[in-house]
Motif scaffolding. Structure first.
Motif, PDB file in Angstrom:
ATOM      1  N   SER A 107     -34.183  59.608  62.974  1.00 26.01           N
ATOM      2  CA  SER A 107     -33.250  58.582  62.513  1.00 26.01           C
ATOM      3  C   SER A 107     -31.850  59.163  62.388  1.00 26.01           C
ATOM      4  O   SER A 107     -31.658  60.382  62.491  1.00 26.01           O
ATOM      5  N   PHE A 108     -30.878  58.283  62.150  1.00 27.78           N
ATOM      6  CA  PHE A 108     -29.530  58.762  61.841  1.00 27.78           C
ATOM      7  C   PHE A 108     -29.578  59.675  60.628  1.00 27.78           C
ATOM      8  O   PHE A 108     -28.955  60.739  60.605  1.00 27.78           O
ATOM      9  N   ALA A 109     -30.344  59.287  59.613  1.00 27.29           N
ATOM     10  CA  ALA A 109     -30.404  60.067  58.381  1.00 27.29           C
ATOM     11  C   ALA A 109     -31.026  61.439  58.600  1.00 27.29           C
ATOM     12  O   ALA A 109     -30.568  62.439  58.038  1.00 27.29           O
ATOM     13  N   SER A 110     -32.056  61.514  59.431  1.00 24.60           N
ATOM     14  CA  SER A 110     -32.733  62.801  59.627  1.00 24.60           C
ATOM     15  C   SER A 110     -31.861  63.787  60.382  1.00 24.60           C
ATOM     16  O   SER A 110     -32.045  65.003  60.272  1.00 24.60           O
ATOM     17  N   ALA A 111     -30.913  63.265  61.155  1.00 20.08           N
ATOM     18  CA  ALA A 111     -29.998  64.141  61.888  1.00 20.08           C
ATOM     19  C   ALA A 111     -28.736  64.451  61.099  1.00 20.08           C
ATOM     20  O   ALA A 111     -27.905  65.246  61.531  1.00 20.08           O
ATOM     21  N   TRP A 112     -28.574  63.813  59.948  1.00 16.79           N
ATOM     22  CA  TRP A 112     -27.371  64.004  59.132  1.00 16.79           C
ATOM     23  C   TRP A 112     -27.311  65.432  58.622  1.00 16.79           C
ATOM     24  O   TRP A 112     -28.339  66.065  58.354  1.00 16.79           O
ATOM     25  N   TRP A 113     -26.113  65.939  58.418  1.00 18.86           N
ATOM     26  CA  TRP A 113     -25.953  67.366  58.120  1.00 18.86           C
ATOM     27  C   TRP A 113     -26.591  67.793  56.800  1.00 18.86           C
ATOM     28  O   TRP A 113     -26.987  68.948  56.628  1.00 18.86           O
ATOM     29  N   GLN A 114     -26.768  66.880  55.845  1.00 19.94           N
ATOM     30  CA  GLN A 114     -27.427  67.233  54.591  1.00 19.94           C
ATOM     31  C   GLN A 114     -28.915  66.879  54.584  1.00 19.94           C
ATOM     32  O   GLN A 114     -29.612  67.150  53.608  1.00 19.94           O
ATOM     33  N   GLY A 115     -29.398  66.257  55.656  1.00 21.93           N
ATOM     34  CA  GLY A 115     -30.812  65.941  55.759  1.00 21.93           C
ATOM     35  C   GLY A 115     -31.182  64.582  55.191  1.00 21.93           C
ATOM     36  O   GLY A 115     -30.445  63.993  54.403  1.00 21.93           O
ATOM     37  N   GLN A 116     -32.349  64.087  55.602  1.00 20.99           N
ATOM     38  CA  GLN A 116     -32.760  62.741  55.223  1.00 20.99           C
ATOM     39  C   GLN A 116     -32.960  62.563  53.715  1.00 20.99           C
ATOM     40  O   GLN A 116     -32.556  61.535  53.166  1.00 20.99           O
ATOM     41  N   PHE A 119     -29.653  61.993  52.138  1.00 20.25           N
ATOM     42  CA  PHE A 119     -29.084  60.728  52.592  1.00 20.25           C
ATOM     43  C   PHE A 119     -29.768  59.556  51.902  1.00 20.25           C
ATOM     44  O   PHE A 119     -29.113  58.603  51.451  1.00 20.25           O
ATOM     45  N   GLU A 120     -31.087  59.608  51.791  1.00 19.16           N
ATOM     46  CA  GLU A 120     -31.815  58.530  51.133  1.00 19.16           C
ATOM     47  C   GLU A 120     -31.433  58.419  49.660  1.00 19.16           C
ATOM     48  O   GLU A 120     -31.374  57.314  49.110  1.00 19.16           O
ATOM     49  N   ALA A 121     -31.157  59.547  49.019  1.00 19.72           N
ATOM     50  CA  ALA A 121     -30.715  59.511  47.629  1.00 19.72           C
ATOM     51  C   ALA A 121     -29.362  58.829  47.510  1.00 19.72           C
ATOM     52  O   ALA A 121     -29.115  58.059  46.562  1.00 19.72           O
ATOM     53  N   GLU A 122     -28.484  59.074  48.479  1.00 18.39           N
ATOM     54  CA  GLU A 122     -27.180  58.420  48.469  1.00 18.39           C
ATOM     55  C   GLU A 122     -27.333  56.916  48.665  1.00 18.39           C
ATOM     56  O   GLU A 122     -26.666  56.116  48.002  1.00 18.39           O
ATOM     57  N   LEU A 123     -28.218  56.520  49.557  1.00 19.03           N
ATOM     58  CA  LEU A 123     -28.463  55.095  49.766  1.00 19.03           C
ATOM     59  C   LEU A 123     -29.000  54.442  48.491  1.00 19.03           C
ATOM     60  O   LEU A 123     -28.567  53.354  48.101  1.00 19.03           O
ATOM     61  N   ALA A 124     -29.930  55.097  47.849  1.00 23.66           N
ATOM     62  CA  ALA A 124     -30.532  54.539  46.636  1.00 23.66           C
ATOM     63  C   ALA A 124     -29.488  54.345  45.545  1.00 23.66           C
ATOM     64  O   ALA A 124     -29.564  53.392  44.759  1.00 23.66           O
ATOM     65  N   ALA A 125     -28.513  55.233  45.500  1.00 27.35           N
ATOM     66  CA  ALA A 125     -27.460  55.137  44.481  1.00 27.35           C
ATOM     67  C   ALA A 125     -26.515  53.970  44.725  1.00 27.35           C
ATOM     68  O   ALA A 125     -25.734  53.612  43.839  1.00 27.35           O
ATOM     69  N   HIS A 126     -26.583  53.365  45.909  1.00 25.52           N
ATOM     70  CA  HIS A 126     -25.696  52.252  46.256  1.00 25.52           C
ATOM     71  C   HIS A 126     -26.505  51.025  46.675  1.00 25.52           C
ATOM     72  O   HIS A 126     -26.126  50.305  47.604  1.00 25.52           O
ATOM     73  N   GLY A 127     -27.615  50.813  46.012  1.00 25.68           N
ATOM     74  CA  GLY A 127     -28.399  49.603  46.263  1.00 25.68           C
ATOM     75  C   GLY A 127     -29.051  49.533  47.617  1.00 25.68           C
ATOM     76  O   GLY A 127     -29.351  48.442  48.111  1.00 25.68           O
ATOM     77  N   GLY A 128     -29.271  50.679  48.247  1.00 30.07           N
ATOM     78  CA  GLY A 128     -29.918  50.708  49.552  1.00 30.07           C
ATOM     79  C   GLY A 128     -28.969  50.683  50.734  1.00 30.07           C
ATOM     80  O   GLY A 128     -29.410  50.757  51.882  1.00 30.07           O
ATOM     81  N   THR A 164     -32.271  54.838  58.400  1.00 32.28           N
ATOM     82  CA  THR A 164     -33.486  55.604  58.128  1.00 32.28           C
ATOM     83  C   THR A 164     -34.627  55.272  59.083  1.00 32.28           C
ATOM     84  O   THR A 164     -35.607  56.004  59.152  1.00 32.28           O
ATOM     85  N   GLU A 165     -34.508  54.189  59.826  1.00 33.62           N
ATOM     86  CA  GLU A 165     -35.549  53.802  60.784  1.00 33.62           C
ATOM     87  C   GLU A 165     -35.495  54.720  61.998  1.00 33.62           C
ATOM     88  O   GLU A 165     -34.424  54.980  62.552  1.00 33.62           O
ATOM     89  N   PRO A 166     -36.630  55.258  62.445  1.00 31.83           N
ATOM     90  CA  PRO A 166     -36.615  56.198  63.576  1.00 31.83           C
ATOM     91  C   PRO A 166     -36.337  55.513  64.906  1.00 31.83           C
ATOM     92  O   PRO A 166     -36.691  54.360  65.126  1.00 31.83           O
ATOM     93  N   ALA A 167     -35.718  56.258  65.795  1.00 33.57           N
ATOM     94  CA  ALA A 167     -35.414  55.762  67.133  1.00 33.57           C
ATOM     95  C   ALA A 167     -36.663  55.771  68.004  1.00 33.57           C
ATOM     96  O   ALA A 167     -37.593  56.569  67.807  1.00 33.57           O
ATOM     97  N   VAL A 168     -36.663  54.875  68.987  1.00 36.64           N
ATOM     98  CA  VAL A 168     -37.724  54.831  69.996  1.00 36.64           C
ATOM     99  C   VAL A 168     -37.063  55.084  71.350  1.00 36.64           C
ATOM    100  O   VAL A 168     -36.357  54.223  71.881  1.00 36.64           O
ATOM    101  N   VAL A 169     -37.270  56.270  71.889  1.00 37.99           N
ATOM    102  CA  VAL A 169     -36.667  56.662  73.163  1.00 37.99           C
ATOM    103  C   VAL A 169     -37.787  56.753  74.197  1.00 37.99           C
ATOM    104  O   VAL A 169     -38.737  57.519  74.026  1.00 37.99           O
TER     105      VAL A 169
END
Length: 235
Positions: A107-116, A119-128, A164-169
């Motif tokens: 996913s975009f989040a899993s490739a993010w420099w701080q890791g999924q 990133f998910e914690a940041e999303l949770a702090a802002h209502g998803g 957070t949804e994984p890509a389908v390639v």
């Protein structure tokens, strides 16, 4: 006449491409900026990454053209890359503007420099949702104060599920006729996954001396780069 489908990155809607689209139309091309579901004027609609892939495919289908250049900026490179595989030979070229590229199961989040997890914690702090960037985070990106204000005035929270949804390639992205536009103020080298793709004869690299949002900082130059992809000339 080439039809350019312009897909914005995180927090942005079709409006982000206004100046680039005007340049393309003035040169005789079609320009079709696209707002992805869950953003800008579509803010109230739920969206995941598959929704965004479907948005892009549906727009190309709507145009009914076999001379399309599909352009994705930043986050949207991930759904654009997947959509390009579904669209196939109706695309003349795919242009990734300082963008992510999809990897199967990632996913975009899993490739993010701080890791999924971070990133998910940041999303949770802002209502998803992913909260829009702030003015200090735009520093050093070749943007005037007026451009930053314009950017932030139109930015909306980005739907977290799409991140957070994984890509389908389904095949090799190296087979796409693609151009990668690297904005050098956001890092001088492409990421390793992009560097690997650029080894393909089907891929080109174009460098721009600007920041991560060239549609705001250098819209005329970015439009010229896009048009060069269909002119037969290498920038």
């Amino acid at each position: 006449m080439t039809a350019f489908v312009l897909v914005p990155g995180a927090w942005l809607g079709a409006w982000a491409w206004d100046e680039v689209a005007a340049e393309l139309r003035a040169a005789g091309h079609e320009a079709h900026p696209l707002t992805l579901t869950g953003l800008a004027e579509k803010r109230d609609l739920p969206a995941g990454q598959r929704t965004h892939v479907d948005d892009i495919v549906a727009e190309v289908d709507r145009l009914g053209s076999d001379d399309v250049v599909l352009v994705g900026h930043s986050y949207s490179g991930i759904p654009v890359g997947q959509a390009a595989q579904r669209i196939g030979n109706r695309l003349r070229r795919v242009v990734f503007v300082d963008a992510g590229v999809p990897a199967h199961g990632e996913s975009f989040a899993s490739a993010w420099w701080q890791g999924q997890p971070a990133f998910e914690a940041e999303l949770a702090a802002h209502g998803g949702d992913w909260a829009p960037i702030t003015a200090p985070e735009c520093a050093g990106q070749d943007l005037t104060d007026d451009r930053i204000a314009h950017f932030l005035a139109g930015a909306t929270p980005h739907p977290g599920a799409s991140l957070t949804e994984p890509a389908v390639v389904t095949g090799s992205l190296a087979d796409l006729p693609a151009t990668y536009v690297k904005c050098l103020l956001d890092g001088e080298e492409p990421t390793p996954d992009v560097a690997a793709l650029l080894k393909s004869d089907s891929w080109r690299l174009v460098e721009m001396e600007t920041g991560h949002w060239p549609m705001f900082s250098r819209p005329r130059e970015l439009a010229a780069v896009l048009m060069e992809q269909v002119s037969g000339r290498t920038p």
